[in-house]
Design a protein around this motif. Structure first.
Motif, mmCIF file in Angstrom:
data_model
loop_
_atom_site.group_PDB
_atom_site.id
_atom_site.type_symbol
_atom_site.label_atom_id
_atom_site.label_comp_id
_atom_site.label_asym_id
_atom_site.label_seq_id
_atom_site.Cartn_x
_atom_site.Cartn_y
_atom_site.Cartn_z
ATOM 1 N N PHE A 137 0.810 -1.211 0.000
ATOM 2 C CA PHE A 137 0.000 0.000 0.000
ATOM 3 C C PHE A 137 0.846 1.266 0.000
ATOM 4 O O PHE A 137 0.428 2.292 -0.531
ATOM 5 N N ALA A 142 -1.048 4.753 -1.035
ATOM 6 C CA ALA A 142 -2.303 4.791 -0.276
ATOM 7 C C ALA A 142 -2.116 5.565 1.027
ATOM 8 O O ALA A 142 -1.001 5.709 1.526
ATOM 9 N N TYR A 152 -5.174 0.927 5.326
ATOM 10 C CA TYR A 152 -4.911 1.937 4.302
ATOM 11 C C TYR A 152 -6.173 2.266 3.518
ATOM 12 O O TYR A 152 -6.994 1.394 3.237
ATOM 13 N N PHE A 154 -7.435 3.560 -0.098
ATOM 14 C CA PHE A 154 -6.935 3.635 -1.467
ATOM 15 C C PHE A 154 -8.073 3.930 -2.437
ATOM 16 O O PHE A 154 -9.247 3.696 -2.141
#
Length: 210
Positions: A137, A142, A152, A154
């Motif tokens: 990530f 992210a 995370y 995203f």
């Protein structure tokens, strides 16, 4: 035997894609782009869509989808999902609120399917390798979220944001995870669509090389 099963699955996956291609051509490409935060290139006759950081071109009116390198996107579920997203998008901007799958209309009905297909899969894929989860990530750029052992936010598609959270397993408890969707997702996707969003997201990050 596996080839026969895969061929049959591929045929079944192609049917909804072919259906939405016929629906897609009846919608205004400029309006679809505006309602999803995408861009319509009138000269090229294509809507530019970003899927998990990958630039895609959706040809209008054919509904064929190509990657930035000019190769055709092969898997049917994400192609069908993208066409449904463009057709149904209502132009609602993301908010700072997130919701669980159960909070989505119809989420309780499909929850068991979503749990096995997405949440459990996410736990099994990354629950014992949180370090890799974090690296992936971070590579995607992210945004880190204060949740679990690692979480995370995203961008899945233009205007569509998702949070993946992981809790590491230990001697007492197995790994667990949670998937949250921005509160604007009902203006783009149904509960059934969101299972495909989870599927495609997990498959994409699992394939990433570090």
């Amino acid at each position: 035997m596996d080839e026969k099963i895969n061929a049959e699955k591929n045929r079944k996956d192609k049917i909804p894609y072919d259906h939405y291609k016929t629906v897609f051509k009846d919608f205004n490409p400029g309006v679809m782009a505006k309602n999803t935060g995408c861009t319509f290139n009138e000269n090229a006759g294509e809507i530019l869509v970003k899927l998990m950081g990958q630039d895609l071109m959706v040809k209008y009116p054919s509904g064929e989808i190509y990657s930035g390198d000019g190769s055709q996107l092969e898997a049917y579920p994400p192609k069908t999902l993208i066409l449904r997203y463009l057709i149904h998008g209502k132009g609602v901007e993301p908010s700072d609120k997130y919701m669980t799958y159960r909070e989505v209309d119809g989420g309780n009905v499909y929850y068991n399917n979503f749990y096995g297909r997405c949440i459990l899969r996410l736990s099994r894929t990354f629950g014992n390798d949180v370090k890799r989860f974090k690296k992936i990530f971070e590579k995607l750029g992210a945004e880190k979220v204060d949740m679990g052992d690692a979480a995370y936010k995203f961008q899945f598609l233009n205007n569509i944001y998702v949070i993946f959270a992981i809790w590491e397993g230990d001697e007492e408890f197995p790994p667990s995870s949670q998937i949250l969707f921005n509160s604007n997702v009902p203006f783009y996707f149904t509960a059934e669509d969101l299972a495909v969003v989870g599927d495609v997201s997990i498959a994409t990050i699992a394939k990433l090389t570090l």
